[in-house]
Design a protein around this motif. Sequence first.
Motif, PDB file in Angstrom:
ATOM      1  N   GLU A 115      25.798 -48.609  -0.491  1.00  0.00           N
ATOM      2  CA  GLU A 115      27.235 -48.662  -0.228  1.00  0.00           C
ATOM      3  C   GLU A 115      27.922 -47.385  -0.705  1.00  0.00           C
ATOM      4  N   LEU A 119      29.702 -45.011   2.161  1.00  0.00           N
ATOM      5  CA  LEU A 119      31.165 -44.882   2.132  1.00  0.00           C
ATOM      6  C   LEU A 119      31.622 -43.471   1.779  1.00  0.00           C
ATOM      7  N   THR A 120      30.941 -42.802   0.860  1.00  0.00           N
ATOM      8  CA  THR A 120      31.384 -41.455   0.493  1.00  0.00           C
ATOM      9  C   THR A 120      30.896 -40.387   1.469  1.00  0.00           C
ATOM     10  N   LYS A 123      31.695 -42.294   5.655  1.00  0.00           N
ATOM     11  CA  LYS A 123      33.022 -42.843   5.935  1.00  0.00           C
ATOM     12  C   LYS A 123      34.121 -42.023   5.256  1.00  0.00           C
ATOM     13  N   TYR A 125      35.117 -41.621   2.233  1.00  0.00           N
ATOM     14  CA  TYR A 125      35.883 -42.133   1.102  1.00  0.00           C
ATOM     15  C   TYR A 125      35.813 -41.095  -0.017  1.00  0.00           C
ATOM     16  N   GLU A 129      38.905 -43.429  -4.001  1.00  0.00           N
ATOM     17  CA  GLU A 129      39.057 -44.522  -3.041  1.00  0.00           C
ATOM     18  C   GLU A 129      37.907 -45.522  -3.172  1.00  0.00           C
ATOM     19  N   LEU A 130      36.711 -45.006  -3.408  1.00  0.00           N
ATOM     20  CA  LEU A 130      35.557 -45.882  -3.590  1.00  0.00           C
ATOM     21  C   LEU A 130      35.739 -46.753  -4.836  1.00  0.00           C
ATOM     22  N   HIS A 133      38.038 -49.498  -3.964  1.00  0.00           N
ATOM     23  CA  HIS A 133      37.363 -50.425  -3.055  1.00  0.00           C
ATOM     24  C   HIS A 133      36.397 -51.338  -3.813  1.00  0.00           C
TER      25      HIS A 133
END
Length: 178
Positions: A115, A119-120, A123, A125, A129-130, A133
């Motif tokens: 993940e 995400l980094t 996506k 992030y 932000e991660l 989240h």
Amino acid sequence: MKLDTRAIWIDLNEELYKFILGKVKEEQTAKDIHQEVFLKIETKIYQLKHSSKITSWVYKITRNTIIDYFRKAKNQNIAIGDLDIPETAHDNFEYANLSNCINSKIDSLSAEHKEAIVLTSFKNYSQKELAQHLKISYSGTKSRVQKAREILKDNIIDCPNVESDKSGKLIDFENNQD
């Protein structure tokens, strides 16, 4: 070898702009860097020896131009080492476009590390932000992302289409899925 910068513009224009905007987070600055990148491509295209490496070459110019921007920024105290600019940015880090070997290495990570990487890196992030989240501390997030990258790098080195230097630093990969 005759390379046409117009073809590069058609293929990579939007992708590069989104990549730059994801790093600098400011629209006008992203446009300026985007324009500077294509000026550099136009003036240095003759230096490219292998047309098969065009995308990685363009992204290398882009990453270096972004780094130069942050170096020149007078009122920002951002260390170059703190910038989250991946070494390879093939196809704007679209997860599906990576090689099967790299995909399998990402899939083999623990759920937490997978993940963090997805995400980094894919996506876009930021680590802050991660952290929001995941509902964990920023320092915990930084540690998780760093550990995930370290594990992934160690696992990717044995992929047959990945190039690394003598120190083990990843320098390129060929997407052999075509």
